[in-house]
Design a protein around this motif. Sequence first.
Motif, PDB file in Angstrom:
ATOM      1  N   TYR A 252       0.804  -1.219   0.000  1.00 53.67           N
ATOM      2  CA  TYR A 252       0.000   0.000   0.000  1.00 53.67           C
ATOM      3  C   TYR A 252       0.841   1.274   0.000  1.00 53.67           C
ATOM      4  CZ  TYR A 252      -4.100  -2.893   1.188  1.00 53.67           C
ATOM      5  OH  TYR A 252      -5.111  -3.822   1.195  1.00 53.67           O
ATOM      6  N   CYS A 280       1.776   6.748   3.349  1.00 50.56           N
ATOM      7  CA  CYS A 280       0.784   6.234   2.413  1.00 50.56           C
ATOM      8  C   CYS A 280      -0.234   7.326   2.078  1.00 50.56           C
ATOM      9  CB  CYS A 280       0.059   5.036   3.006  1.00 50.56           C
ATOM     10  SG  CYS A 280       1.094   3.572   3.249  1.00 50.56           S
ATOM     11  N   SER A 281      -0.887   7.170   0.951  1.00 53.92           N
ATOM     12  CA  SER A 281      -1.929   8.115   0.555  1.00 53.92           C
ATOM     13  C   SER A 281      -3.113   8.026   1.501  1.00 53.92           C
ATOM     14  CB  SER A 281      -2.391   7.814  -0.866  1.00 53.92           C
ATOM     15  OG  SER A 281      -3.060   6.552  -0.905  1.00 53.92           O
ATOM     16  N   ASP A 282      -3.958   9.036   1.495  1.00 52.16           N
ATOM     17  CA  ASP A 282      -5.145   9.043   2.363  1.00 52.16           C
ATOM     18  C   ASP A 282      -6.042   7.839   2.101  1.00 52.16           C
ATOM     19  OD1 ASP A 282      -4.289  11.367   3.556  1.00 52.16           O
ATOM     20  OD2 ASP A 282      -5.601  12.685   2.381  1.00 52.16           O
ATOM     21  N   SER A 283      -6.214   7.504   0.831  1.00 50.42           N
ATOM     22  CA  SER A 283      -7.088   6.376   0.511  1.00 50.42           C
ATOM     23  C   SER A 283      -6.504   5.064   1.027  1.00 50.42           C
ATOM     24  CB  SER A 283      -7.331   6.287  -1.001  1.00 50.42           C
ATOM     25  OG  SER A 283      -6.118   6.043  -1.700  1.00 50.42           O
ATOM     26  N   ARG A 284      -5.193   4.918   0.902  1.00 48.70           N
ATOM     27  CA  ARG A 284      -4.547   3.714   1.411  1.00 48.70           C
ATOM     28  C   ARG A 284      -4.560   3.682   2.938  1.00 48.70           C
ATOM     29  NH1 ARG A 284      -5.014  -0.630  -1.453  1.00 48.70           N
ATOM     30  NH2 ARG A 284      -3.725  -0.743  -3.319  1.00 48.70           N
ATOM     31  N   ASN A 286      -6.931   4.760   4.757  1.00 46.65           N
ATOM     32  CA  ASN A 286      -8.275   4.280   5.087  1.00 46.65           C
ATOM     33  C   ASN A 286      -8.362   2.764   4.958  1.00 46.65           C
ATOM     34  OD1 ASN A 286      -9.433   6.763   5.756  1.00 46.65           O
ATOM     35  ND2 ASN A 286      -9.928   7.224   3.618  1.00 46.65           N
ATOM     36  N   ASP A 287      -7.707   2.227   3.918  1.00 48.55           N
ATOM     37  CA  ASP A 287      -7.677   0.774   3.736  1.00 48.55           C
ATOM     38  C   ASP A 287      -6.945   0.099   4.897  1.00 48.55           C
ATOM     39  OD1 ASP A 287      -9.004   1.012   1.307  1.00 48.55           O
ATOM     40  OD2 ASP A 287      -7.145   1.065   0.136  1.00 48.55           O
ATOM     41  N   LYS A 290      -9.067  -0.114   8.023  1.00 46.89           N
ATOM     42  CA  LYS A 290     -10.034  -1.217   7.983  1.00 46.89           C
ATOM     43  C   LYS A 290      -9.387  -2.527   8.416  1.00 46.89           C
ATOM     44  CE  LYS A 290     -12.683   0.942   4.245  1.00 46.89           C
ATOM     45  NZ  LYS A 290     -13.003   0.891   2.787  1.00 46.89           N
TER      46      LYS A 290
END
Length: 302
Positions: A252, A280-284, A286-287, A290
């Motif tokens: 990621y 890591c990017s914001d979207s990653r 978030n992953d 989770k």
Amino acid sequence: MFSIDDLKGVIPPIITPVDENEKVDEEGLKRVIDYVLEGGVHGIFVLGSNGEFYALDEASQKKAVEITVAHVGKRVPVYAGIGAITTSACIKTAQMAEAAGADAVTLLTPMFINPNEEEMLHHFKAVADAIKIPVILYNNPGKTTNNISSALLRKLAQIENIIGVKNTSLDFAQTIEYIRVTEDISSFKVLSGTDYYIYGTLAYGGVGCVAGTANVAPKLVVSIYEKYMAGDLKGAMEDQYKLIPLRNTYSYGSFPVVMKDCMNLLGLKVGHPIKPIDHCSDSRMNDIRKVLVNLDLIEPSI
């Protein structure tokens, strides 16, 4: 005094917290050590690849080892990583680690250059001969492009204070072969260096793992080992499967940032990765959250 029987279990290659000047953050490093020890790990590996050894100067490496040795306080063995390119530089780092009180060193194959097998044999032997504490070899061909063949390993395993190997190759057949060619050498042990293969390595006769994910989920990784050793093979396999999503997060971000980002999400305040690596990017992120929520390591976001 460290013995071959001490080389076992779960040994996290701890991340190195740094301050805004990219210098070792002593309090942050102590928090990391406390966190993994509370998780039940059987050793501490400072200055591994997850610890960004390549980005730390000599003074910072020395400080990291000294802090780790002092804070661990003999509760578990401390392994100090060596990843220099030249033999002389590796000897210097190994002697520093020995003087700082490390119980053993972990010696990575050279990177950038491509020594032949005879040259690698002489290299590893020279470093082992320069210190009195044990040496664990570190095979990571994906990062260094140099690979310890099973034939070379057989020769190295017969050097008195070379007592083990951590194999981080994704070629699991190589780990099996390492165990097979050294099975008659009682003073030599094989550890998994790839978190996908902890259970498998134990099943073939390995003694444990150097697992980056044990920075973040030490109790889960320890559970794989302890359940396996207790004969609960089904439970150990279930925990191995639980760990896979966390190991999958390595992709990621740019290695080795992900474990550091995970630990920040856990609230351990371990700082930034050392440039040029970035978070890591914001979207990653978030992953990753989770995955940590699913492992009950953090609470779900409201």
